[in-house]
Design a protein around this motif. Structure first.
Motif, mmCIF file in Angstrom:
data_model
loop_
_atom_site.group_PDB
_atom_site.id
_atom_site.type_symbol
_atom_site.label_atom_id
_atom_site.label_comp_id
_atom_site.label_asym_id
_atom_site.label_seq_id
_atom_site.Cartn_x
_atom_site.Cartn_y
_atom_site.Cartn_z
ATOM 1 N N GLY A 46 44.753 42.164 33.496
ATOM 2 C CA GLY A 46 45.259 41.561 34.728
ATOM 3 C C GLY A 46 44.569 40.302 35.186
ATOM 4 O O GLY A 46 44.944 39.720 36.221
ATOM 5 N N ARG A 47 43.591 39.809 34.443
ATOM 6 C CA ARG A 47 42.788 38.664 34.903
ATOM 7 C C ARG A 47 43.621 37.407 35.115
ATOM 8 O O ARG A 47 43.364 36.629 36.051
ATOM 9 C CB ARG A 47 41.664 38.390 33.905
ATOM 10 C CG ARG A 47 42.151 37.899 32.559
ATOM 11 C CD ARG A 47 41.040 37.591 31.575
ATOM 12 N NE ARG A 47 41.586 37.104 30.328
ATOM 13 C CZ ARG A 47 41.912 35.840 30.101
ATOM 14 N NH1 ARG A 47 41.734 34.936 31.052
ATOM 15 N NH2 ARG A 47 42.416 35.474 28.944
ATOM 16 N N GLU A 48 44.612 37.162 34.257
ATOM 17 C CA GLU A 48 45.399 35.929 34.373
ATOM 18 C C GLU A 48 46.228 35.900 35.650
ATOM 19 O O GLU A 48 46.622 34.826 36.110
ATOM 20 C CB GLU A 48 46.297 35.774 33.149
ATOM 21 C CG GLU A 48 45.520 35.491 31.862
ATOM 22 C CD GLU A 48 46.440 35.245 30.689
ATOM 23 O OE1 GLU A 48 47.666 35.497 30.824
ATOM 24 O OE2 GLU A 48 45.953 34.802 29.631
ATOM 25 N N MET A 49 46.505 37.061 36.227
ATOM 26 C CA MET A 49 47.267 37.099 37.466
ATOM 27 C C MET A 49 46.379 36.786 38.673
ATOM 28 O O MET A 49 46.874 36.372 39.719
ATOM 29 C CB MET A 49 47.912 38.473 37.634
ATOM 30 C CG MET A 49 48.856 38.836 36.506
ATOM 31 S SD MET A 49 49.546 40.497 36.685
ATOM 32 C CE MET A 49 50.344 40.700 35.090
ATOM 33 N N VAL A 50 45.077 36.983 38.511
ATOM 34 C CA VAL A 50 44.137 36.632 39.580
ATOM 35 C C VAL A 50 43.691 35.182 39.429
ATOM 36 O O VAL A 50 43.737 34.401 40.383
ATOM 37 C CB VAL A 50 42.914 37.568 39.561
ATOM 38 C CG1 VAL A 50 41.899 37.144 40.622
ATOM 39 C CG2 VAL A 50 43.342 39.015 39.768
ATOM 40 N N PHE A 51 43.296 34.816 38.216
ATOM 41 C CA PHE A 51 42.811 33.451 37.954
ATOM 42 C C PHE A 51 43.979 32.593 37.461
ATOM 43 O O PHE A 51 43.973 32.087 36.322
ATOM 44 C CB PHE A 51 41.688 33.471 36.925
ATOM 45 C CG PHE A 51 40.458 34.201 37.379
ATOM 46 C CD1 PHE A 51 39.465 33.565 38.102
ATOM 47 C CD2 PHE A 51 40.300 35.555 37.083
ATOM 48 C CE1 PHE A 51 38.328 34.239 38.516
ATOM 49 C CE2 PHE A 51 39.167 36.244 37.501
ATOM 50 C CZ PHE A 51 38.184 35.587 38.221
ATOM 51 N N ASP A 52 44.973 32.404 38.303
ATOM 52 C CA ASP A 52 46.143 31.608 37.922
ATOM 53 C C ASP A 52 46.000 30.167 38.391
ATOM 54 O O ASP A 52 46.938 29.554 38.895
ATOM 55 C CB ASP A 52 47.420 32.233 38.488
ATOM 56 C CG ASP A 52 47.375 32.405 39.997
ATOM 57 O OD1 ASP A 52 46.297 32.143 40.592
ATOM 58 O OD2 ASP A 52 48.404 32.774 40.591
ATOM 59 N N VAL A 68 36.599 38.455 33.152
ATOM 60 C CA VAL A 68 36.437 39.908 33.127
ATOM 61 C C VAL A 68 35.105 40.317 33.755
ATOM 62 O O VAL A 68 35.028 41.318 34.483
ATOM 63 C CB VAL A 68 36.555 40.439 31.682
ATOM 64 C CG1 VAL A 68 36.085 41.891 31.590
ATOM 65 C CG2 VAL A 68 37.992 40.325 31.190
ATOM 66 N N MET A 69 34.063 39.527 33.500
ATOM 67 C CA MET A 69 32.751 39.813 34.102
ATOM 68 C C MET A 69 32.835 39.776 35.626
ATOM 69 O O MET A 69 32.291 40.650 36.315
ATOM 70 C CB MET A 69 31.721 38.785 33.629
ATOM 71 C CG MET A 69 31.206 39.020 32.228
ATOM 72 S SD MET A 69 29.889 40.259 32.147
ATOM 73 C CE MET A 69 28.521 39.347 32.832
ATOM 74 N N ILE A 70 33.508 38.784 36.164
ATOM 75 C CA ILE A 70 33.629 38.664 37.620
ATOM 76 C C ILE A 70 34.434 39.832 38.198
ATOM 77 O O ILE A 70 34.024 40.473 39.179
ATOM 78 C CB ILE A 70 34.288 37.322 37.994
ATOM 79 C CG1 ILE A 70 33.351 36.158 37.644
ATOM 80 C CG2 ILE A 70 34.628 37.279 39.484
ATOM 81 C CD1 ILE A 70 33.950 34.791 37.880
ATOM 82 N N LEU A 71 35.575 40.134 37.592
ATOM 83 C CA LEU A 71 36.429 41.208 38.111
ATOM 84 C C LEU A 71 35.740 42.565 38.024
ATOM 85 O O LEU A 71 35.823 43.378 38.960
ATOM 86 C CB LEU A 71 37.759 41.230 37.352
ATOM 87 C CG LEU A 71 38.671 40.019 37.581
ATOM 88 C CD1 LEU A 71 39.900 40.097 36.686
ATOM 89 C CD2 LEU A 71 39.081 39.906 39.038
#
Length: 237
Positions: A46-52, A68-71
């Protein structure tokens, strides 16, 4: 470093709590799906949906690993804004303002490839120098010497127009002209080349020491980034 309570967003008692990062990712990734990824893969999927949005990132880092580390670090923390859009806007601004600084720290780390095959590092240094000189010399000189000697046995004080030579017993006229011109020129061109090869060999113990320092320094940089991002999230509640 624990972020002071005064910097944390204040939540009214009647206010509905904003979602955690886990809830946000779960809604992005698993909504209306039968097959759901495992929790350990939730940030990766799901990272690309947050870091768009775009932000600068060192070429030494994997964008996927970084996000991924941040999430994962904030997985159980609630976003610090009323809406997801407001949270992503603040995250965008924050990363674009801090990452140029932290990228330089990542780039300066030694040890990214220390465990790869091969223990020899070679560097070729070459110094090329070219010099050119030019000399031109021109000299010119000339001289003119004239001598007029006249002698007469006749009485000199009674003769007019003595200069016409009509009454001369002896007459000598010397006229010397000297002209000297010399030219010289020269061009000199030279090229110097120096080559130096530097060979660095590391033993296994050296490599492990360097890599240990690399891991500690890398984690330290991540921790500094997490401290910068703490203000975007509520405390653990």
């Amino acid at each position: 470093m624990i972020t002071p309570f005064i910097l944390m967003p204040m939540i009214p008692d009647t206010y509905d709590m904003p979602p955690t990062v886990y809830s946000l990712l779960n809604s992005y990734v698993n909504y209306n799906k039968e097959e759901k990824p495992k929790i350990k893969d939730l940030a990766k999927v799901g990272r690309e949906m947050v870091f768009d949005f775009d932000y600068p990132l060192s070429s030494k880092l994997s964008k996927e690993e970084f996000e991924v580390m941040i999430l994962n670090n904030y997985m159980m923390r609630r976003i610090g804004q009323e809406t997801v859009t407001a949270f992503k806007l603040r995250l965008n601004v924050k990363l674009n303002s801090i990452m140029p600084i932290y990228n330089k720290l990542f780039d300066s780390l030694e040890g990214w490839d220390i465990l790869n095959d091969g223990e020899v590092t070679e560097r070729d240094l070459e110094d090329n120098r070219e010099s050119t000189s030019s000399n031109n010399l021109n000299t010119s000189s000339s001289s003119n010497t004239e001598s007029d000697r006249r002698f007469s046995v006749m009485p000199q004080d009674e003769i007019e127009d003595v200069k016409d030579g009509s009454y001369m017993t002896e007459y000598n006229l010397d006229n010397n002209k000297v002209s000297d011109i010399s030219n010289s020129s020269g061009n000199t061109t030279g090229t110097d080349k120096d080559k130096l090869k530097e060979v660095i060999k590391r033993s296994p113990s050296d490599k492990m020491t360097i890599y240990k320092t690399f891991i500690e320094s890398r984690l330290s940089i991540y921790n500094m980034i997490f401290e910068e991002l703490d203000s975007l999230f509520y405390g653990l509640v």
